[in-house]
Scaffold this active site. Structure first.
Site, PDB file in Angstrom:
ATOM      1  N   THR A 280      -1.772  -0.034  -1.764  1.00  0.00           N
ATOM      2  CA  THR A 280      -1.651  -0.912  -2.930  1.00  0.00           C
ATOM      3  C   THR A 280      -0.180  -1.299  -3.095  1.00  0.00           C
ATOM      4  O   THR A 280       0.698  -0.742  -2.447  1.00  0.00           O
ATOM      5  CB  THR A 280      -2.127  -0.222  -4.215  1.00  0.00           C
TER       6      THR A 280
ATOM      7  N   VAL B 222       2.869   8.409  -1.614  1.00  0.00           N
ATOM      8  CA  VAL B 222       3.787   7.688  -2.489  1.00  0.00           C
ATOM      9  C   VAL B 222       4.590   6.667  -1.687  1.00  0.00           C
ATOM     10  O   VAL B 222       5.265   7.013  -0.713  1.00  0.00           O
ATOM     11  CB  VAL B 222       4.746   8.667  -3.195  1.00  0.00           C
ATOM     12  N   LYS B 223       4.493   5.402  -2.090  1.00  0.00           N
ATOM     13  CA  LYS B 223       5.247   4.339  -1.425  1.00  0.00           C
ATOM     14  C   LYS B 223       6.657   4.259  -2.010  1.00  0.00           C
ATOM     15  O   LYS B 223       6.849   4.187  -3.225  1.00  0.00           O
ATOM     16  CB  LYS B 223       4.543   2.988  -1.596  1.00  0.00           C
ATOM     17  N   VAL B 224       7.631   4.258  -1.107  1.00  0.00           N
ATOM     18  CA  VAL B 224       9.048   4.230  -1.494  1.00  0.00           C
ATOM     19  C   VAL B 224       9.739   3.129  -0.702  1.00  0.00           C
ATOM     20  O   VAL B 224       9.553   3.038   0.513  1.00  0.00           O
ATOM     21  CB  VAL B 224       9.719   5.590  -1.209  1.00  0.00           C
TER      22      VAL B 224
ATOM     23  N   LEU C 204       0.371   4.573  -3.262  1.00  0.00           N
ATOM     24  CA  LEU C 204       0.698   4.073  -4.600  1.00  0.00           C
ATOM     25  C   LEU C 204       2.210   3.907  -4.690  1.00  0.00           C
ATOM     26  O   LEU C 204       2.957   4.824  -4.360  1.00  0.00           O
ATOM     27  CB  LEU C 204       0.212   5.053  -5.673  1.00  0.00           C
TER      28      LEU C 204
END
Length: 218
Positions: free
Chosen positions: A27, A82-84, A56
């Protein structure tokens, strides 16, 4: 190669999941904004819908803020990734999160050197955006192939997610390049099934079957 769907629309995720080929979801804030739903509620429902990884995205731009936000996201479900973003503060956060066992997806990656840095910081995934590179006159899949070579040279375990996919040829080239994952829009995933010769053959077989004397098959 694993296939992820790049969306926040639950109806698309449920449909793709029912096909039996879906391995995960990615996403981003743009996708979430189009749903009109509160993020936390939506994220939790997506994580319940699929068994595989769900990426996310963090919104903070400083390392401390990213780490705090990442911890909250990771606490929502066991399958959260976790998208960074690939920037100095982002990779500082990735290093800390990797030490805590939080899975990360380093996003908006556009060069093999950025991907090298992400791997050195312990990223679980790295996402080169091939379609956006193509749009500015650079061959996006060349970057994927370079990343694959670098990771192979040094034994990095970071997985490559080919992202910003625009058409089925990107999916084919990702598979040929040895990418670990390809994430795509729902429409592109549907196109993977389609070929005009398949349509012709199915139509022909159905027409021919009408001429077969009918009895009860046992």
């Amino acid at each position: 190669m694993k296939l992820f769907i790049d969306t926040a629309h639950l109806e698309e995720i449920r449909e793709a999941n029912a096909w039996g080929i879906l391995d995960g979801v990615t996403t981003n804030p743009t996708h979430v904004s189009k749903t009109g739903r509160p993020a936390k509620e939506l994220y939790e429902e997506i994580c319940r819908t699929v068994d595989g990884p769900v990426s996310l995205e963090t919104i903070a731009v400083d390392a401390e803020g990213i780490v705090e936000e990442a911890r909250r996201l990771a606490a929502m479900a066991d399958n959260v990734v976790v998208k960074v973003p690939i920037m100095r503060e982002g990779l500082k956060a990735v290093k800390r999160l990797a030490a805590e066992g939080v899975k990360t997806n380093v996003t908006v990656t556009f060069s093999p050197l950025q991907a090298l840095l992400a791997a050195k910081c312990g990223a679980t995934y790295v996402s080169p955006f091939v379609g956006r590179l193509d749009a500015v006159g650079q061959v996006g899949m060349d970057v994927v192939r370079q990343i694959r070579t670098i990771y192979g040279n040094y034994g990095f375990s970071t997985q490559i997610i080919v992202a910003a996919v625009r058409h089925p040829i990107h999916v084919l080239e990702a598979a040929l390049a040895g990418a670990d994952v390809c994430t795509m829009f729902f429409d592109v995933m549907k196109q993977l099934y389609e070929h005009p010769l398949t349509d012709v053959a199915v139509k022909l077989f159905l027409e021919d079957w009408k001429r077969v004397p009918q009895d009860k098959l046992t």
